[in-house]
Structures are given as structure tokens and as C-alpha cells.
Design a protein around this motif. Structure first.
Motif, PDB file in Angstrom:
ATOM      1  N   TYR A 188       0.805  -1.220   0.000  1.00  0.00           N
ATOM      2  CA  TYR A 188       0.000   0.000   0.000  1.00  0.00           C
ATOM      3  C   TYR A 188       0.841   1.275   0.000  1.00  0.00           C
ATOM      4  CZ  TYR A 188      -4.089  -2.894   0.723  1.00  0.00           C
ATOM      5  OH  TYR A 188      -5.091  -3.813   0.551  1.00  0.00           O
ATOM      6  N   ALA A 189       2.155   1.140   0.030  1.00  0.00           N
ATOM      7  CA  ALA A 189       3.014   2.324   0.113  1.00  0.00           C
ATOM      8  C   ALA A 189       2.765   3.317  -1.021  1.00  0.00           C
ATOM      9  CB  ALA A 189       4.479   1.907   0.165  1.00  0.00           C
ATOM     10  N   PRO A 190       2.639   2.886  -2.288  1.00  0.00           N
ATOM     11  CA  PRO A 190       2.368   3.883  -3.342  1.00  0.00           C
ATOM     12  C   PRO A 190       1.055   4.629  -3.127  1.00  0.00           C
ATOM     13  CG  PRO A 190       3.176   1.831  -4.305  1.00  0.00           C
ATOM     14  CD  PRO A 190       2.887   1.539  -2.860  1.00  0.00           C
ATOM     15  N   ALA A 191       0.003   3.912  -2.729  1.00  0.00           N
ATOM     16  CA  ALA A 191      -1.284   4.576  -2.478  1.00  0.00           C
ATOM     17  C   ALA A 191      -1.178   5.515  -1.287  1.00  0.00           C
ATOM     18  CB  ALA A 191      -2.374   3.535  -2.244  1.00  0.00           C
ATOM     19  N   MET A 192      -0.449   5.113  -0.251  1.00  0.00           N
ATOM     20  CA  MET A 192      -0.262   5.978   0.911  1.00  0.00           C
ATOM     21  C   MET A 192       0.497   7.239   0.539  1.00  0.00           C
ATOM     22  SD  MET A 192       0.687   3.024   3.672  1.00  0.00           S
ATOM     23  CE  MET A 192       1.269   4.169   4.903  1.00  0.00           C
ATOM     24  N   ALA A 193       1.440   7.112  -0.363  1.00  0.00           N
ATOM     25  CA  ALA A 193       2.199   8.287  -0.798  1.00  0.00           C
ATOM     26  C   ALA A 193       1.308   9.280  -1.537  1.00  0.00           C
ATOM     27  CB  ALA A 193       3.364   7.848  -1.680  1.00  0.00           C
ATOM     28  N   HIS A 249      -2.243   9.487  -1.250  1.00  0.00           N
ATOM     29  CA  HIS A 249      -3.360   9.956  -0.425  1.00  0.00           C
ATOM     30  C   HIS A 249      -3.155   9.499   1.019  1.00  0.00           C
ATOM     31  CE1 HIS A 249      -5.388  10.974  -4.170  1.00  0.00           C
ATOM     32  NE2 HIS A 249      -5.229   9.733  -4.594  1.00  0.00           N
ATOM     33  N   PRO A 250      -2.190  10.019   1.724  1.00  0.00           N
ATOM     34  CA  PRO A 250      -1.828   9.456   3.031  1.00  0.00           C
ATOM     35  C   PRO A 250      -2.910   9.576   4.090  1.00  0.00           C
ATOM     36  CG  PRO A 250      -0.680  11.526   2.637  1.00  0.00           C
ATOM     37  CD  PRO A 250      -1.322  11.148   1.346  1.00  0.00           C
ATOM     38  N   ALA A 251      -3.737  10.626   4.040  1.00  0.00           N
ATOM     39  CA  ALA A 251      -4.697  10.850   5.127  1.00  0.00           C
ATOM     40  C   ALA A 251      -5.777   9.780   5.188  1.00  0.00           C
ATOM     41  CB  ALA A 251      -5.335  12.228   4.989  1.00  0.00           C
ATOM     42  N   GLY A 252      -5.964   9.004   4.126  1.00  0.00           N
ATOM     43  CA  GLY A 252      -6.984   7.961   4.143  1.00  0.00           C
ATOM     44  C   GLY A 252      -6.524   6.644   4.728  1.00  0.00           C
ATOM     45  N   PHE A 253      -5.265   6.593   5.189  1.00  0.00           N
ATOM     46  CA  PHE A 253      -4.672   5.318   5.601  1.00  0.00           C
ATOM     47  C   PHE A 253      -4.168   5.386   7.040  1.00  0.00           C
ATOM     48  CE2 PHE A 253      -4.346   5.288   0.989  1.00  0.00           C
ATOM     49  CZ  PHE A 253      -4.671   3.986   0.647  1.00  0.00           C
ATOM     50  N   GLY A 254      -4.983   5.898   7.949  1.00  0.00           N
ATOM     51  CA  GLY A 254      -4.516   6.094   9.316  1.00  0.00           C
ATOM     52  C   GLY A 254      -3.997   4.827   9.967  1.00  0.00           C
ATOM     53  N   SER A 255      -4.684   3.695   9.782  1.00  0.00           N
ATOM     54  CA  SER A 255      -4.254   2.447  10.416  1.00  0.00           C
ATOM     55  C   SER A 255      -2.924   1.974   9.843  1.00  0.00           C
ATOM     56  CB  SER A 255      -5.321   1.363  10.225  1.00  0.00           C
ATOM     57  OG  SER A 255      -6.546   1.760  10.789  1.00  0.00           O
ATOM     58  N   LEU A 256      -2.761   2.097   8.535  1.00  0.00           N
ATOM     59  CA  LEU A 256      -1.499   1.705   7.920  1.00  0.00           C
ATOM     60  C   LEU A 256      -0.388   2.692   8.266  1.00  0.00           C
ATOM     61  CD1 LEU A 256      -2.766   0.354   4.506  1.00  0.00           C
ATOM     62  CD2 LEU A 256      -1.319  -0.906   6.109  1.00  0.00           C
ATOM     63  N   LEU A 257      -0.731   3.963   8.497  1.00  0.00           N
ATOM     64  CA  LEU A 257       0.288   4.924   8.926  1.00  0.00           C
ATOM     65  C   LEU A 257       0.836   4.548  10.299  1.00  0.00           C
ATOM     66  CD1 LEU A 257      -1.268   8.319   7.763  1.00  0.00           C
ATOM     67  CD2 LEU A 257       0.729   7.171   6.792  1.00  0.00           C
ATOM     68  N   ALA A 258      -0.027   4.043  11.176  1.00  0.00           N
ATOM     69  CA  ALA A 258       0.461   3.580  12.481  1.00  0.00           C
ATOM     70  C   ALA A 258       1.426   2.415  12.301  1.00  0.00           C
ATOM     71  CB  ALA A 258      -0.717   3.175  13.363  1.00  0.00           C
ATOM     72  N   THR A 259       1.129   1.524  11.359  1.00  0.00           N
ATOM     73  CA  THR A 259       2.036   0.410  11.070  1.00  0.00           C
ATOM     74  C   THR A 259       3.349   0.926  10.510  1.00  0.00           C
ATOM     75  OG1 THR A 259       0.075  -0.894  10.509  1.00  0.00           O
ATOM     76  CG2 THR A 259       2.217  -1.827   9.935  1.00  0.00           C
ATOM     77  N   LEU A 260       3.273   1.923   9.628  1.00  0.00           N
ATOM     78  CA  LEU A 260       4.489   2.512   9.080  1.00  0.00           C
ATOM     79  C   LEU A 260       5.351   3.077  10.199  1.00  0.00           C
ATOM     80  CD1 LEU A 260       6.293   3.538   6.774  1.00  0.00           C
ATOM     81  CD2 LEU A 260       4.775   5.536   6.590  1.00  0.00           C
ATOM     82  N   GLU A 261       4.728   3.790  11.117  1.00  0.00           N
ATOM     83  CA  GLU A 261       5.470   4.368  12.231  1.00  0.00           C
ATOM     84  C   GLU A 261       6.189   3.279  13.028  1.00  0.00           C
ATOM     85  OE1 GLU A 261       4.644   7.294  16.086  1.00  0.00           O
ATOM     86  OE2 GLU A 261       2.962   6.335  15.041  1.00  0.00           O
TER      87      GLU A 261
END
Length: 671
Positions: free
Chosen positions: A576-581, A583-595
Motif C-alpha cells: 500500500y506504500a504507493p497509495a499511501m504516498a 493519499h496518506p490521510a486515508g490510511f490512518g491504520s497503515l500509517l500507524a504500522t508505518l510508524e
């Protein structure tokens, strides 16, 4: 005579059991009937608490003449989107692609006998209005199009299948290429869309967006950014003071129809309240704001009073409507309030809840909002704040009792694993924060219900009602339950919970993981074949199953040492990294995983005699540590703590004060 829906467990389907429509539930019988007769399928998707679902049912599905047209021209299938989110996801996406409009409920789709959608929409009135065609006329036109538009429908179907296929990501980034850019971009987006006057993000209709608030709290914990904390705290405060919160009974409604959180869409959903309960607990740990503690307390009380079954599981929702009118159960007039209170109580309630202002609901009734702070009300009537608080408490108690005598909104009493897991996690987190053993007992009771009634032979079932658990569970059920177990274990460790967590992790990897591209499908490999197999990454009303699975598996890996869980999480994140790059604000749960991939989560294990663990628990439970998993296990050896950052562990720590220094926990003074 009742139709086939009378035998279903869904209260929403049972509500339509006496319709003159010849309804089928989704299943082999309905699909075979469509193929046998050549009739297209009319698929109607809704849920029990949905206001416009009830409107369309009353206007059309209860009408003999409309039902006659439906029965002559279509095989009619009714679906509860809460029991069958797989079907709902597919046809919501198809509706958006076909009509280029937002979806919603009721969802009204027309399918070929092989389940391909060729026309659709949401609510249709019985007679033409709102710029929409009348439903009976639409039915005839759609059937005519189906019978005559063969080539056009086939071409449209091919294009739709291709578009649905493109919706699933196919290739991602390399794990080594992941960086903080999506986290920084998401924060910039939230700053840009934040409503500094009323809190929240964007305009009406206004949703709580707990994913965004959680992101801001985590951002503050990582960076000490006071602006991030301010945006989260203002949003939580404005919601707690607005009409989206029930000021008599506790709990939050689904969303507000205005910018100011004043008038909600009155349905109350379990999943919203589970997530928000957790956030108010987290925000209180940081700020010690009394409003957050009171809001959490009243929300938990509502859940245990009105939403927990005698068996232990949590019910799904409360309707928006009662006696055929949305919000009727919740609204008042000044005269009706005054008649129930003493003059002294009314002098507090009226300005505090806005009864001295113009009606705010449909121009004739009042829905409670905090219109004037209690401190200002107390000063205006010449009372100390404590006196005003006592009068407000006694008034609220009287009004609550009076409201209880009204006709209550309907309650959807099916028990869903995914939504129960969100509430179990929220209740356990809040129990730790506020030191409420009765909340933990509620969470544990629901957890044990799921374990005993919905976990059969290493297989999870999605829904339960009237003694019957059925339907294969989905990605969200497994992921949310795994996350809830990790939360409950931090509140009170039991070895059986860890074993169950590992079993759920194995099911995710074996039954849901995309071995080729990474990530997790919404349905298991052996699930009923449908026209599309989604792999959702965005957070919506509930967090993303892929995001929650990735975060929970990351933590489970460090807790157990089983790195296969971390590898699956990293592949999901990379996918999901390309999609997060973009539109990052739609991926809060995956952003926590990234962190927690860029900086591995911290594991704190405290072990020792049970009587010696309390000061260690108090330290860990009283701090906001969003990237820490803290487990306290009774043992016979002298008490100590082991702190591990990723795969690197520090020497044992022997005192709570030394652990405080190691974790850099600082006490926040009460505001």
C-alpha cells in the motif's frame, strides 16, 4: 404470510419478513432462481439503524402494488450490510463506478443472473421527487433495459470487472524504501482541513474521523507537537459538548448533519463508540481534561447498560427513529423540560443546554448541546460551580428517567465479531487508563462470549443472534479481534489469550494473505465466489482490516518472537506504500504500522509476585505510550521489568522509578 426472511438471524432482514415482496436472502436458492427464470436480480442492501432504509421500506416494500411489480420483474434479494460486508463492498464500489455518485444506504442494485450489476442507486422514492424517478417506473425501465440491452450490458460488465480488478493494488514498494514522507504529508493534510472553530475536519455532514484524531495523538507522542495535540483535543471537546453526544444517556451518534456537531443523524453504532471510548481515554491520559473523563465514563456506562447482552456480547446499534420519526426519542421542548424540574434546576439546564435559544431541531424542538459553559451559568445565577454541578446532575437524572418512559428506538441485537472487538479493545484501554475494573470485566465478558460461541474448531464465525452463530468471518473480524486480544492482555495477562492471538495470526496468514502481492483479502480463500475479491486498505467508518492486521501482527511478532507475522505486516505495508504516498490521510491504520516499522514498537514485560505488580501496572496504565506493548505476568521470581526496543533488550529494571526514567514518562498536571 411471512416470506423467507422470517428465518434469518438479522433483525434488519426480519423487519422485512412481512413485506408483500417475495424476498430472498442472498444465497444459492436466490441465485439459482434468477438463472432458472432469467429474471434479473434486484439487490437491496441496508441495515437496521438506517433511516432512509426505513423510509424506502415503508413507501415501496410495504406497498402491495409496488411489490407486485418487483415480484413480476425481478428476483428480489435483501442483504444486511453488517452481516454481509463482502457483498456490500463490491456493490457499493460498482454503484460508484456505474453512476459516478457517492453510495450509501439503502443501496439498490440491479444484477444480471450471473451477479453482474448493470444499473443502480441508493434511495428511490415511490413517486418521482428529489430529482429521482419513481421506483415502480424505474423497475419497468430497468427490466426493459436488461431484456433489450444485451451487448451494451456485456460490454459494460467487462469494463466494470476490469475497473474492480484495478481497485486492488498489485505491486508496491520495497520495505527498505519506506520513509516518513506519508506521515508528514498526512499531518500537513490534517492541518489544512482542520476546523479551528468547531473542531473536526471538513464540513457538513461531519463525521468524528477517529482515525485522524488517533493519528494526531500519536504524532504528539512521537514529536511533542502541541499543535497536533490541540487539534485532537479541540475536536474531542467539541464533539463531547455537541449534540452528536447524548447528554442524558451517554454514547455518540453516527455523525452530525451540520458543522457544529449540533444535530446528529441519531443512530448509535457500536463501532463508533468503541473507537471513540479509546480515544477519550488516550486524550485524558495526556491532558487530564475532566470533560474527557466524564465523556468516557458516560459512554462506557451506556454500553454496559444498553448494549451488552445478558450472554456477554455487545449488540450492534440503536435506530435513529422511534414512532416513525428520526430523533423523536431524544428531543425536547422547554415546556416539557420545565415541567419535570425544580425552578433551580431549570435555571441551570435551560442556558446550559440551549433551551433559552431558538429551536435547533426542525424549527420546533430542541436537541441538547452545551450552549453555555456550566461555569458561566453558575456565575450568572450566583451559585458556586459545585452547586451548579449538583443541580445539573439531579436534573439530568430526572430527564433521563422521563426519557426512559418514551418509546425507545429499535435495537439491533445481533452480535458481530468485528464490532465487538472494537468495543472490547476500547473498553479494555479505557479500563486501564481510568482504573475501572468493571469496564475490564465487561470487555472480558464479551471476549469470552466470542471465544465460546463464535470460535468453533479454529474457525471464526461473523455473526450471532438467537443462539445461532453463522457466516464465515471476514478479514476485519480476525484483525480487530487480534488487536483486541493484545489490548486485553495489557490490562490483565492470561496465557490463553496469547495462544488465541497466535491462532488468529496464523489464520490471517493462511486464509487471507495474498501470497503473490502481499496484503490481505477481505474474504478467506475458501469463501463463496463473488464477482470481485476486495483487498481494502483505506480506513472508513471502521479502520482498515489490512491496517489493523498489519499493526497487530507487527506487535504479535515482537511479543512472541515469531517473525513470520512481521514479514506479513511488512509486505502489506509495502503493497500500500504507493497509495499511501498519493493519499496518506486515508490510511490512518497503515500509517500507524508505518510508524512502528520505521521505529519498532517497544515491548515492556513485567514479571514477579502478583502482589508486587500493582505499582508497575499503575505506572504503565497511567501513561500514554501508543507504540508500547506492556505485559505484566505474575511469577515467583523477584519483580523486574524487561524493556525491548525491536529485537534489542535492555538489562532488567528493578524499580518502577527506574522504569519511569527509562520510558521517559512525565506526569501531566491536571488542567
Amino acid at each position: 404470510m411471512p416470506n423467507r426472511l422470517a428465518h434469518e438471524t438479522s433483525p434488519y432482514l426480519q423487519q422485512h419478513a412481512d413485506n408483500p415482496v417475495d424476498w430472498y436472502p442472498w444465497g444459492p436458492e436466490a441465485l439459482a432462481e434468477s438463472k432458472r427464470t432469467g429474471k434479473p436480480i434486484l439487490l437491496s442492501v441496508g441495515y437496521s439503524a438506517c433511516h432512509w432504509c426505513h423510509v424506502m421500506a415503508h413507501e415501496s416494500f410495504e406497498d402491495e402494488a409496488v411489490a407486485k411489480v418487483m415480484n413480476e420483474l425481478f428476483v428480489n434479494i435483501k442483504v444486511d450490510r453488517e452481516e454481509r460486508p463482502d457483498i456490500d463492498q463490491i456493490y457499493q464500489s460498482a454503484q460508484a463506478m456505474l453512476t459516478q455518485r457517492n453510495g450509501g444506504w439503502p443501496l439498490t442494485m440491479f444484477l444480471t443472473p450471473d451477479q453482474m450489476p448493470f444499473h443502480g442507486g441508493t434511495y428511490f422514492p415511490k413517486t418521482a421527487r428529489y430529482g429521482l424517478p419513481g421506483f415502480p417506473d424505474l423497475l419497468k425501465r430497468v427490466r426493459e433495459f436488461h431484456d433489450q440491452g444485451g451487448d451494451e450490458i456485456r460490454e459494460q460488465n467487462a469494463q466494470l470487472l476490469a475497473a474492480l480488478g484495478r481497485a486492488n493494488p498489485k505491486s508496491g514498494a520495497h520495505v527498505a524504501a519506506l520513509d516518513r514522507a506519508p506521515l508528514d504529508a498526512a499531518y500537513a493534510f490534517l492541518r489544512q482541513t482542520f476546523d479551528s472553530e468547531h473542531g473536526g475536519f471538513g464540513g457538513a455532514p461531519k463525521f468524528p474521523h477517529p482515525d485522524s484524531i488517533e493519528f494526531l495523538l500519536r504524532h504528539f507522542a512521537a514529536n511533542g507537537d502541541a499543535e497536533a495535540l490541540g487539534m485532537a483535543a479541540i475536536s474531542l471537546a467539541k464533539m463531547a459538548e455537541g449534540g452528536i453526544f447524548d447528554h442524558l444517556g451517554g454514547g455518540f451518534a453516527r455523525y452530525s448533519v451540520d458543522d457544529e456537531w449540533a444535530i446528529p443523524h441519531f443512530e448509535k453504532m457500536l463501532y463508533d463508540n468503541g473507537w471513540l471510548l479509546r480515544l477519550y481515554a488516550d486524550a485524558w491520559l495526556v491532558t487530564k481534561e475532566p470533560l474527557f473523563e466524564r465523556t468516557a465514563d458516560e459512554t462506557a456506562a451506556w454500553v454496559m447498560r444498553e448494549m451488552q447482552s445478558p450472554e456477554g456480547g455487545y449488540y450492534s446499534s440503536l435506530d435513529a427513529d422511534s414512532e416513525g420519526h428520526e430523533g423523536k426519542y431524544y428531543v425536547w421542548t422547554p415546556e416539557s423540560v420545565k415541567a419535570l424540574l425544580t425552578p433551580e434546576e431549570f435555571a441551570i439546564v435551560s442556558p446550559h443546554f440551549g433551551l433559552d435559544r431558538p429551536a435547533n431541531f426542525e424549527g420546533k424542538e430542541w436537541h441538547f448541546v452545551v450552549a453555555k459553559p456550566l461555569e458561566a451559568v453558575a456565575e450568572s445565577v450566583g451559585l458556586p460551580l459545585a452547586g451548579a454541578e449538583d443541580l445539573l446532575a439531579s436534573a439530568r437524572a430526572k430527564l433521563f428517567v422521563a426519557r426512559e418512559r418514551r418509546v425507545r428506538p429499535g435495537r439491533d441485537e445481533k452480535i458481530l465479531v468485528s464490532w465487538n472487538a472494537l468495543m472490547i479493545g476500547g473498553m479494555a484501554r479505557a479500563a486501564r487508563a481510568f482504573g475501572k475494573p468493571e469496564w475490564l470485566a465487561s470487555a472480558r465478558k464479551a471476549l469470552e462470549f466470542v471465544r465460546e460461541r463464535m470460535w468453533k474448531n479454529e474457525r471464526l464465525l461473523a455473526t450471532y443472534k438467537d443462539g445461532r452463530a453463522h457466516l464465515d468471518a471476514y478479514l476485519d473480524d480476525h484483525a480487530f479481534l487480534l488487536a483486541a486480544l493484545l489490548e486485553v492482555m495489557q490490562a490483565g495477562f492470561e496465557a490463553k489469550d496469547l495462544a488465541w492471538a497466535e491462532a488468529l495470526g496464523d489464520v490471517l496468514l493462511e486464509e487471507f494473505q495474498d501470497e503473490k502481492d502481499g496484503g490481505f483479502f477481505f474474504t478467506a480463500h475458501g469463501h463463496e465466489p463473488l464477482i470481485h475479491r476486495p483487498k481494502p486498505g483505506h480506513d472508513n467508518a471502521t479502520p482498515s482490516g489490512n491496517g489493523v492486521a498489519a499493526l497487530a501482527l507487527t506487535r504479535l511478532a515482537y511479543l512472541t518472537g515469531e517473525m513470520r507475522f512481521r514479514e506479513a505486516a511488512e509486505r502489506t505495508l509495502a503493497l500500500y506504500a504507493p497509495a499511501m504516498a498519493r493519499h496518506p490521510a486515508g490510511f490512518g491504520s497503515l500509517l500507524a504500522t508505518l510508524e512502528e516499522t520505521l521505529v519498532p514498537p517497544r515491548l515492556v514485560k513485567v514479571a514477579g509476585p502478583a502482589a508486587s505488580l500493582e505499582p508497575w501496572r499503575a505506572l504503565l496504565d497511567g501513561a500514554y505510550l501508543p507504540t508500547t506493548v506492556a505485559i505484566a505476568q505474575p511469577g515467583s521470581a523477584p519483580v523486574n521489568a524487561l524493556v525491548c526496543e525491536g529485537v534489542t533488550c535492555l538489562p532488567p529494571i528493578h524499580t518502577p522509578s527506574a522504569l519511569r526514567e527509562t520510558l521517559k514518562i512525565h506526569t501531566m498536571p491536571a488542567s
